[in-house]
Write a protein that holds these residues in place. Structure first.
Motif, short mmCIF file in Angstrom:
data_model
loop_
_atom_site.label_atom_id
_atom_site.label_comp_id
_atom_site.label_asym_id
_atom_site.label_seq_id
_atom_site.Cartn_x
_atom_site.Cartn_y
_atom_site.Cartn_z
N LYS A 126 0.82 -1.21 0.00
CA LYS A 126 0.00 0.00 0.00
C LYS A 126 0.86 1.26 0.00
CE LYS A 126 -2.33 -1.53 3.60
NZ LYS A 126 -3.35 -1.65 4.68
N ARG A 127 2.01 1.21 0.66
CA ARG A 127 2.90 2.36 0.72
C ARG A 127 3.56 2.64 -0.64
NH1 ARG A 127 5.24 0.81 4.91
NH2 ARG A 127 7.07 -0.18 4.00
N ASN A 128 3.79 1.59 -1.43
CA ASN A 128 4.49 1.76 -2.70
C ASN A 128 3.56 2.01 -3.89
OD1 ASN A 128 7.28 1.49 -2.06
ND2 ASN A 128 6.93 -0.65 -1.61
N ILE A 129 2.26 1.91 -3.70
CA ILE A 129 1.33 2.14 -4.81
C ILE A 129 1.49 3.53 -5.41
CG2 ILE A 129 -1.11 2.47 -5.35
CD1 ILE A 129 -1.72 0.00 -3.71
N PRO A 130 1.50 4.63 -4.62
CA PRO A 130 1.69 5.95 -5.24
C PRO A 130 3.03 6.08 -5.97
CG PRO A 130 0.86 6.17 -3.00
CD PRO A 130 1.24 4.74 -3.17
N LEU A 131 4.09 5.45 -5.44
CA LEU A 131 5.39 5.53 -6.10
C LEU A 131 5.38 4.79 -7.43
CD1 LEU A 131 7.67 4.93 -2.98
CD2 LEU A 131 7.00 7.12 -4.01
N MET A 132 4.68 3.65 -7.49
CA MET A 132 4.58 2.92 -8.75
C MET A 132 3.80 3.71 -9.79
SD MET A 132 4.10 -1.09 -7.60
CE MET A 132 2.69 -0.80 -6.52
N ILE A 133 2.72 4.38 -9.36
CA ILE A 133 1.93 5.19 -10.29
C ILE A 133 2.77 6.36 -10.79
CG2 ILE A 133 -0.15 6.59 -10.53
CD1 ILE A 133 -0.59 3.55 -10.19
#
Length: 412
Positions: A126-133
């Motif tokens: 969940k923490r890495n979702i914005p970074l992946m986007i």
């Protein structure tokens, strides 16, 4: 299967993506030959295609459009061609040939949805979702202006899911200049994740790793915190579990209702090897050979009706040339050669569904499980070999593409 020999592969089916790639490669080869264009100017992904031509006039483009339509029609397919376009939406990117720029593309009727921050997923995911986007939009944007124009809809979708993150533009060329590091061989331990589990499984596992392989251990080089790492696997949600259970129950019920279990007639009805169940298919069966005080057990499987496999076994018991066909036939001939009287009985242990094309064929794995169980029994002597446990799926070969092609359809 259609009357003309063609067959449809539904979306989401086993090997559906691989089949689509094979059809795409065939179409690209045919298009290159029909249009006399180099393959590097043609692109195809699933049901989206792209063709780039330079300095072409209107009549030439129209001829190409007709050739492409005719090629698809010869293969029994339909295609929609949009010609003379300088701005194209291809997959998830918009390509602009006028200035050489590109920007992310989303379909108007396809709202963006991301994993909610309160969902039952590992915190790191969940923490890495914005970074992946953010990384994805950067890769699909030619400059900061394109990035700034595209990011509002992505930031809004992230905020709807509870993520508080402002997307920032980063030059992808600078990121590619980083020195590539040598990849280390890593063994991953991936237990299922759940918010209801309070114990830190990852920490406990790594502590066990340090205890079992301390400094100075001869296997420390292979099993340490740099070569063994922990991640999480997510479980199916309640909707998927219910749908899977209903599908399995309905399939089992329809099979029980529509299935004919025996075709033995007349006096042979009482001699049915499975007492009225000889036509059952997809079964794991056991053959027990009783000779004096010794009892031998053989475990086998059959995808088709059991009676067909039973007939093949009986044939191997009669013909000397087939005495080594199976471990069961070897034992039967051994007893016959020594003149020992024996009694042979059959029974069904379990049922399964063959799933070729995967590494987890239900029917083959169920047979291996029963072979292992049979090896631990003390009341019988198992006849199966250990090598049968490590064998591959025997149903895979007949589902290969080469078995469905005629010689004239083969690609030279």
């Amino acid at each position: 299967m259609k009357k003309d020999g063609l067959f449809d592969v539904t979306m989401g089916s086993w090997d559906g993506a691989e089949d689509s790639d094979l059809v795409g490669l065939l179409l690209l080869d045919r298009l290159s030959k029909d249009t006399c264009l180099p393959l590097k100017s043609l692109g195809l992904y699933r049901d989206d295609g792209l063709l780039i031509i330079q300095n072409a006039n209107g009549p030439y483009v129209e001829q190409l459009r007709k050739k492409i339509t005719r090629t698809f029609k010869q293969e029994g397919l339909k295609v929609t061609v949009s010609a003379s376009s300088k701005v194209v939406d291809f997959l998830d990117i918009t390509l602009d040939l006028t200035d050489g720029s590109f920007t992310p593309y989303t379909k108007p009727d396809n709202p963006l949805l991301y994993v909610d921050v309160n969902s039952n997923h590992p915190a790191k995911i969940k923490r890495n979702i914005p970074l992946m986007i953010e990384k994805r939009i950067n890769g699909l944007s030619s400059d900061s202006n394109k990035f700034g124009a595209a990011k509002p809809i992505y930031e809004a979708a992230l905020k709807r899911s509870g993520h508080d993150h402002n997307l920032e533009f980063k030059d992808c060329e600078e990121q590619r200049k980083t020195k590539k590091r040598r990849t280390r061989k890593v063994i991953w331990f991936t237990p299922p994740y759940s918010n209801g589990v309070q114990t830190n499984i990852a920490t406990k596992f790594l502590q066990l790793l340090d205890i079992c392989f301390p400094q100075g251990h001869h296997l420390r080089k292979l099993f340490n915190r740099k070569t063994v790492k922990v991640s999480w696997s997510t479980l199916p949600n309640i909707g998927q579990i219910i749908a899977s259970h209903n599908k399995r129950s309905l399939r089992k019920r329809s099979r029980q209702v529509n299935e004919r279990t025996c075709n033995c007639r007349g006096a042979r009805k009482d001699e049915c090897p499975l007492e009225g169940n000889c036509l059952k298919s997809g079964v794991i069966y056991e053959a027990q050979v009783t000779a004096g005080r010794e009892t031998y057990s053989y475990v086998g499987l059959t995808e088709g009706p059991f009676k067909k496999r039973y007939t093949a076994h009986n044939s191997s018991f009669r013909r000397p040339a087939a005495r080594k066909a199976t471990e069961l036939s070897k034992k039967i001939w051994e007893l016959k050669d020594s003149g020992t009287e024996f009694q042979l009985t059959w029974s069904i242990l379990d049922r399964g569904t063959p799933t070729p094309g995967t590494h987890n064929c239900d029917l083959c794995n169920t047979e291996k499980l029963w072979i292992i169980k049979n090896a631990k029994r003390r009341d019988v002597t198992p006849l199966n070999r250990r090598s049968e446990i490590a064998g591959g799926c025997r149903h895979r070969a007949k589902h290969l593409l080469k078995n469905f092609m005629n010689e004239e359809d083969a690609i030279p």
